[in-house]
Write an enzyme that holds these catalytic residues in place. Sequence first.
Site, PDB file in Angstrom:
ATOM      1  N   ASP A   1       0.809  -1.223   0.000  1.00  0.00           N
ATOM      2  CA  ASP A   1       0.000   0.000   0.000  1.00  0.00           C
ATOM      3  C   ASP A   1       0.839   1.268   0.000  1.00  0.00           C
ATOM      4  OD1 ASP A   1       0.692  -1.025   2.621  1.00  0.00           O
ATOM      5  OD2 ASP A   1      -0.469   0.618   3.482  1.00  0.00           O
ATOM      6  N   GLU A   2       0.267   2.304  -0.549  1.00  0.00           N
ATOM      7  CA  GLU A   2       0.697   3.691  -0.415  1.00  0.00           C
ATOM      8  C   GLU A   2       2.125   3.965  -0.893  1.00  0.00           C
ATOM      9  OE1 GLU A   2      -2.173   5.390   3.028  1.00  0.00           O
ATOM     10  OE2 GLU A   2      -0.377   4.378   3.786  1.00  0.00           O
TER      11      GLU A   2
END
Length: 883
Positions: A535-536
């Site tokens: 993620d991210e």
Amino acid sequence: MKTVRLSILASTIFGVLSSPALANQSTVDAISQFHLNYAVKDNFAARNGTDCAKLGADWASCNKAVITLTNNGEAVTDKDWAIYFHSIRPVLEVANDQFKVTHIMGDLHKLEPTEKFTGFPAKQVVEIPVVNEYWQLFVTDVLPRWYVTSEGATAKVIANTDTEDLLQFVTPLDGQWKRTPDDKNILMTAEARFEKNSDVNALNLATLRGQIIPTPQKVKISGQDVDLSKGVKLDLSALGADAQEAVKSRFALLGVKEGRYPIRTEIAVKDFVGNEAISGAYQLRIEANEAVITGFDQAGVFYGLQSLLSLIPSSGQQKIAQLEAKDAPRFDYRAIQLDVGRNFHSKDAVLRLLDQMSAYKLNKFHFHLTDDEGWRIEIPGLPELTDIGSKRCHDLSEKTCLLPQLGSGPDSNNNGSGHFSRTDYIDILKYAKARQIEVIPEIDMPAHARAAVISMEARYERLNKEGKNQEANQYRLLDPTDTSNTTGVQFYNRTGYLNPCLDSSRNFVDKVIGEIQQMHKEAGVPLNTWHFGGDEAKNIYLGAGYTDQEKPEAGKGIIDQSKQDKPWAKSQVCQNMIKEGKVADVEHLSSFFGIEVSKLVKAHGIGTMQAWQDGLKDAKNAAEFATDHVNVNFWDTLYWGGFDSINDWANKGFRVIASNPDYVYLDFPYEVNPAESGYYWGTRFSDERKIFSFAPDNMPQNAETSLDRDGNPFNAKSDKPWPGAYGLSAQLWSEVVRTDNQMEYMIYPRMIAVAERAWHRAGWEQDYQAGREYKGGETHQVDVKALDKDWTRFANLLGHRELAKLDKAGISYRLPVPGARVVGGKLETNTSFPGMVVEYSTDGGKNWQHYDDKARPQVSGEVQVRTASPDGKRFSRVDSVKA
């Protein structure tokens, strides 16, 4: 000779006493005794004259606060000092020219004097106004353990900030609870809470007889009871020895001794047909002379026993209803995710969590073991991961530990530091296996990897100094040519991302998978699922809320975006891969790396890889990955389009696990009240009732029973096919959850509502229908009367039975704050869980009295109220109402 020696000694003593280090230590000691106060002054700063856009605030949103330092001692005029503090909101401006604030890394900031500093006068107050990005609406937005340093001195925490009681140094945010002036959320005062609870009636206890949590598919309750007070005779031969001990310990915890009443178990696959023939299915028959649990498999037997245990009263007579139940789990995947990377949580707390998960038939423990702020598992052959990566302290060089973050302060004596040894992890695996729980380790990458990156840089430097250059580079995670200026979502620089283009990064992943897999083998528990994270992996300053200073757009933070890079943009290794056509561009690197890691996962014989959905966003479909299955934790909020985008993932062949922040992020506050704790970017509150109302297999339906972040209704529909959810997972992120008690406060009792929705599909949940639109406040397709009735039953079970069981288990769960009002001079109270004890005080909390709704007391002035735990040992947060 004696005189000379004495002179030398005196000179030495004088020299030591007058050394800069001691003088600086004196300054540090003095400032550490200042009284610090932090007060939020204006969350609508942009509307009240502050040019948040010019200051570079995301979406041009900023708030004003004041740091107040009170010096009750002698004057301090020395300029050689700095106060380090943790702030999840970047400080954009300091409105006192005697001071400046510098962002260090992550949430760590440094406050220090400018040339204009005139000192801290004796017995005086100094105010330092600051402007921060976004808003500050809950007390936990302010982090503890501000500390003072100076050259050569030992860092010291400012005394009144060395606490988990944040109100010791934070002014209550009572008037600062709205995000925008037109925020439609309702502040949970005692009166508002009373109104909210008013439709949850106390049920006659007889109506709760025979009720099992989570709710079975089919139950037939008879009119007779079985008395277990003389004990039970357990035949657990259908279970393995480890599971037998887990069941026995649960019986003992609930006070059921060994005795006469037979409880028999068996596995009979032939007794289950059609949809009933699945793992975890069971049949439970409780009769006058015996109870029989028949399982489709061992999991079914275990769950049948937990259903019988669910019936046992928490106190008084141990009578349970005679009944017949047929049951099977709704979802294969029923999970709790625990983040121990941001702040560490102890092995004992993890084992308690596994106990409670098993009691409520949750079967997946998603163990988030690493993040930017900490690496929490021992890996043989890579000692730096725990020697450095599991510790936080004030070492700006990061040669011995990571920088302090998230309220950990300068020392390693709190939950900012810590890790699980191999033995600890193996013990956890065995404990989980005995309770029918699969442990899914997550090693987050390529972003959220700073603890690993810094640790492997330390390893590189150690081995390089020893002349072992090849070995030094074997697991290095940074490309030394990469000078990218990039900032992650939690404000770490390029050291927050391992480089996905390096062979050494793949070596590292392969090594870690292999070592963790070996722990699973030693525990006798196969490693079936590997969580990649993913993620991210982005630069926050290239996000939609910022605009470039050359062509500014209204309503956005104005920055020089020409100086910002995407992650790995200047890595020569990555650029070579792009030129060679191995990857389209740097934006595709996260998904590319996910596919590469899936090959390693498959090579280790692990059948499933899992990730957060955004980490795989550039992959065409699940077939691009090497493993047999690819699970995705779907974490879009519903009101920002998640009701539709979740279908995209399922239609690409991914097994979708509903993990929506606006419903099942357990690090979010329970209610809209600044005294509560948690992050709140996805919703302002998520209580047990909201989670209970979640329809995880028909996302658009939730538009009729929920609101967006600002308390407004929203509409939802999707025209796409929906193959169905694979599971439901609730997440506890630990940025502002520092202690085990805080962890349990946030998880329980919400976890029980999560278990209900993961195991049981309620009658008021509707089938997904492509093209059906749900309009919040307008359409009425959901049978809310049936939902409210179902919740009333569930809430009564929590208040009358389940919380007392949590007491017995030593769980520090959150006690609901009572609602209260005064009508005609008489106090009226209620709780979200009928059956709880409410206490009130009319003398400022000096004396507390038991509230009896049948004899409502006459009161005047301010009245304080609180709930008490069933065992009388703990109390809720106190609220008050005025007569």
